[in-house]
Design an enzyme around this catalytic site. Structure first.
Site, PDB file in Angstrom:
ATOM      1  N   GLU A 100     -19.168 -22.012   9.180  1.00 57.52           N
ATOM      2  CA  GLU A 100     -18.079 -21.191   9.715  1.00 57.52           C
ATOM      3  C   GLU A 100     -17.006 -22.061  10.369  1.00 57.52           C
ATOM      4  O   GLU A 100     -16.502 -21.767  11.470  1.00 57.52           O
ATOM      5  CB  GLU A 100     -18.612 -20.158  10.713  1.00 57.52           C
ATOM      6  CG  GLU A 100     -19.671 -19.230  10.146  1.00 57.52           C
ATOM      7  CD  GLU A 100     -19.157 -18.262   9.085  1.00 57.52           C
ATOM      8  OE1 GLU A 100     -17.928 -18.253   8.817  1.00 57.52           O
ATOM      9  OE2 GLU A 100     -19.969 -17.519   8.505  1.00 57.52           O
ATOM     10  N   CYS A 197      -6.749  -7.026  -7.605  1.00 54.59           N
ATOM     11  CA  CYS A 197      -7.378  -5.947  -6.832  1.00 54.59           C
ATOM     12  C   CYS A 197      -6.864  -5.920  -5.394  1.00 54.59           C
ATOM     13  O   CYS A 197      -6.740  -4.847  -4.792  1.00 54.59           O
ATOM     14  CB  CYS A 197      -8.896  -6.114  -6.847  1.00 54.59           C
ATOM     15  SG  CYS A 197      -9.649  -5.775  -8.464  1.00 54.59           S
TER      16      CYS A 197
END
Length: 208
Positions: A100, A197
């Site tokens: 992360e 999308c």
């Protein structure tokens, strides 16, 4: 010379799984590794958690404002009060793995570069480039600036194309407002989408 690597990808591209696999590979060959993550990442508390269900505790957390290099040095030497190797001769660290990494502060990313270049320890940082508004995380932006090697980890959109954007969802709806950081959990979850999308979801805008 040791290098700083940034391995990035959209959500669900296997970043944490890849990190844990790298740690396993090093240790299988008798090498010592250290695992760390930013303190802002509260998912899994003190563990790195893969979506495949594999998890492992980190060796140290990097809180906001802390020196990543000083924390690394303390744990590498076994000097940290919580380190398992305290007061023992610690073998050298072969690699530092960061999960992360987008949540790191730019100065902390600079510390990772110094660990690689000045301390001679390869650093592999895993993270995403942009948030749900297609804006760079400060940590990711700095990694893109200074990492020796950039490696993209790919995943697919629901339509089968390559996913590059991360959408934030609450329930069944996509949301475009809120703080940059909201950890994936019971109330918030994320879906990786391709450009087509994503534009359909945002009504044709890249800056929803």
């Amino acid at each position: 010379m040791a290098k700083l690597y940034f391995r990035y990808g959209a959500m669900n591209s296997g970043k944490s799984t890849g990190l844990l696999q790298v740690a396993y590979n090093y240790e299988e060959r008798g090498q010592r590794v250290l695992l760390a993550k930013p303190g802002i990442d509260t998912k899994g508390e003190h563990a790195i958690v893969s979506r495949l269900g594999v998890s492992r505790d980190v060796d140290f957390i990097i809180p906001p404002g802390a020196s990543a290099r000083e924390l690394f040095a303390a744990h590498a030497a076994g000097d940290d009060p919580d380190a398992l190797l305290q007061h023992m001769d610690s073998p050298p660290v072969a690699c530092l793995l960061i999960d992360e990494a987008q949540f790191l502060e730019p100065d902390q990313v600079d510390d990772l570069f110094k660990i690689a270049v000045l301390d001679g320890v390869p650093v592999l940082a895993y993270g995403i480039r942009t948030d749900f508004r297609t804006e760079s995380f400060p940590g990711s932006a700095r990694l893109m600036d200074i990492a020796h090697t950039l490696e993209e980890l790919k995943t697919i959109c629901r339509c089968g194309r390559k996913a590059i954007f991360n959408t934030r969802r609450m329930g069944d709806g996509i949301v475009f407002d809120g703080d940059q950081v909201a950890i994936d959990g019971a109330d918030v979850w994320y879906e990786s989408l391709c450009g087509t999308c994503f534009l359909e979801a945002t009504g044709g805008s890249l800056r929803p």
